[in-house]
Design a protein around this motif. Sequence first.
Motif, PDB file in Angstrom:
ATOM      1  N   ARG A   1       0.606  -1.271  -0.065  1.00 31.07           N
ATOM      2  CA  ARG A   1       0.173   0.026   0.024  1.00 31.07           C
ATOM      3  C   ARG A   1       0.980   1.313  -0.074  1.00 31.07           C
ATOM      4  O   ARG A   1       0.574   2.063  -0.708  1.00 31.07           O
ATOM      5  CB  ARG A   1      -0.917   0.099   1.378  1.00 31.07           C
ATOM      6  CG  ARG A   1      -2.162  -0.852   1.194  1.00 31.07           C
ATOM      7  CD  ARG A   1      -2.816  -1.302   2.609  1.00 31.07           C
ATOM      8  NE  ARG A   1      -3.696  -2.047   2.437  1.00 31.07           N
ATOM      9  CZ  ARG A   1      -5.020  -1.978   2.421  1.00 31.07           C
ATOM     10  NH1 ARG A   1      -5.566  -0.699   2.153  1.00 31.07           N
ATOM     11  NH2 ARG A   1      -5.730  -3.046   2.214  1.00 31.07           N
ATOM     12  N   ALA A   2       1.931   1.371   0.851  1.00 31.11           N
ATOM     13  CA  ALA A   2       2.897   2.641   0.600  1.00 31.11           C
ATOM     14  C   ALA A   2       3.415   2.585  -0.408  1.00 31.11           C
ATOM     15  O   ALA A   2       3.676   3.767  -0.791  1.00 31.11           O
ATOM     16  CB  ALA A   2       3.673   2.144   2.067  1.00 31.11           C
ATOM     17  N   HIS A   3       3.876   1.568  -1.160  1.00 35.40           N
ATOM     18  CA  HIS A   3       4.489   1.709  -2.488  1.00 35.40           C
ATOM     19  C   HIS A   3       3.435   2.542  -3.300  1.00 35.40           C
ATOM     20  O   HIS A   3       3.777   3.196  -4.109  1.00 35.40           O
ATOM     21  CB  HIS A   3       4.848   0.394  -3.023  1.00 35.40           C
ATOM     22  CG  HIS A   3       6.132  -0.173  -2.589  1.00 35.40           C
ATOM     23  ND1 HIS A   3       7.233   0.486  -2.506  1.00 35.40           N
ATOM     24  CD2 HIS A   3       6.440  -1.406  -1.799  1.00 35.40           C
ATOM     25  CE1 HIS A   3       8.323  -0.388  -1.826  1.00 35.40           C
ATOM     26  NE2 HIS A   3       7.551  -1.434  -1.584  1.00 35.40           N
ATOM     27  N   ILE A   4       2.345   2.123  -3.478  1.00 32.99           N
ATOM     28  CA  ILE A   4       1.024   2.490  -4.476  1.00 32.99           C
ATOM     29  C   ILE A   4       1.180   4.116  -3.989  1.00 32.99           C
ATOM     30  O   ILE A   4       0.956   4.713  -5.209  1.00 32.99           O
ATOM     31  CB  ILE A   4       0.029   1.688  -4.175  1.00 32.99           C
ATOM     32  CG1 ILE A   4      -0.156   0.511  -4.571  1.00 32.99           C
ATOM     33  CG2 ILE A   4      -1.332   2.710  -4.746  1.00 32.99           C
ATOM     34  CD1 ILE A   4      -1.204  -0.469  -4.566  1.00 32.99           C
ATOM     35  N   LEU A   5       1.071   4.301  -2.685  1.00 33.19           N
ATOM     36  CA  LEU A   5       0.885   5.985  -2.327  1.00 33.19           C
ATOM     37  C   LEU A   5       2.231   6.568  -2.836  1.00 33.19           C
ATOM     38  O   LEU A   5       2.057   7.768  -3.427  1.00 33.19           O
ATOM     39  CB  LEU A   5       0.759   6.037  -0.999  1.00 33.19           C
ATOM     40  CG  LEU A   5      -0.762   5.501  -0.502  1.00 33.19           C
ATOM     41  CD1 LEU A   5      -0.686   5.711   1.245  1.00 33.19           C
ATOM     42  CD2 LEU A   5      -1.808   6.204  -0.964  1.00 33.19           C
ATOM     43  N   ALA A   6       3.357   6.013  -2.797  1.00 31.57           N
ATOM     44  CA  ALA A   6       4.577   6.941  -3.113  1.00 31.57           C
ATOM     45  C   ALA A   6       5.093   7.019  -4.427  1.00 31.57           C
ATOM     46  O   ALA A   6       5.564   7.720  -4.684  1.00 31.57           O
ATOM     47  CB  ALA A   6       5.609   6.310  -2.287  1.00 31.57           C
TER      48      ALA A   6
END
Length: 375
Positions: A74-79
């Motif tokens: 999820r954090a990769h998607i956001l970043a």
Amino acid sequence: MTDDKIIHLDMGTHTAVAPESDARATVCLGIESSCDETSAAIVDSNHNILAHIIYSQIPEHQKYGGVVPELAARAHILAIDAVVSETLTRSGLTMADIDVIAATAGPGLIGGVLVGWMAATGIAQSTGKPLVAVNHLEGHALVPRLISASASDATQNVAVEFPYLLMLASGGHCQILLVRDVGKYELIGQTLDDSAGEAFDKVSKMLGLGYPGGPVVDARAKCGNPNAFKFPRPLCDKPGCDFSFSGIKTAARVFLDKNPGPHDDGFINDFCASFQASVVDCIINRLGHAMQDERVVMVAPKTLVVAGGVAKNSAIRHAMEQLAAAHQMTFAAPPMNLCTDNGAMIAWAGLENYARGRVVSEPVAPRSRWPLTEV
Ligand code: KG4
Ligand code: ZN
């Protein structure tokens, strides 16, 4: 994503070897997302890192004591979008100046790998630029050819030449490889259980020192006595080049269960120093055997290289430098900020593969497992 989470490695322009004579260097945008760093870099074939951003998710995983794959994805998607576009902006280039796109296609946490790989595929398809599927381990293995450092992290003037003997030690892997060329990796030895990084992380957790364990255990060890506790040296009395770290970890667990504390700083420093000394001894013992291995002797590599996150470890760097000198070999490592996961190593591996025509010609499915011997 708040701006304070973006670490801009303002690396300026490095010229590690004589600039190529051709008028224009090849420029690669590299993307890394296989674990807990979302990173992008723009690197050229003249060994220049034009821009590099590493967005570390470590603070998000720290409270769980390790990387939580679902949170990481999820954090990769956001970043990812912000990291890639900010890298481009900071390089002063536009997409038109980029010759090739590269991204990690495995091995790693598949949710994260998919995010970076799909981003790279989208950019390549919409711009018509060539795409390279980089093996994450190959990124670690080749980055000393982008730029290399000595044990003390002083930048060396030459990039490492093939062939070389590589100690690849990260959170997920621990292998000794004979690196003959791009795509030509011979496995000389590997761990039978935990990786070296895992051992650091687990011992750190047992001591309540948090995640990731390597940096804090390394720092504590500098203040401790390496002979205070007796840790085992698994396999060191056996022939061969394989590792086993689970016995060291179990010895730590058993000792701490019998001596639950509370422990003062002196105890923790000595415990870290003694644990680290056992890991260093195992690495040096196994590398010593690798240097006698007939596959290695036949090739006679002139350079001993350490790479991967554990390559940041000061004691391992120094012990390997001494081992290399004793065998009339040169020692090289990536600079500290290129040891742990980063986009520059993926961009460089992209350039090395592109130069050999190793580009994607049909859809590639990212892989959670992808041994370096299968690239
Ligand atoms: O290469 P990397 O960033 O990620 C993987 O591909 O796994 O390596 C991360 C690992 C972690 O286990 C971390 O504890 C370890 O590298 N590490 C260290 C040091 N800095 C990071 N281990 C020992 N000493 C260090 N100074
Ligand atoms: Zn890695």
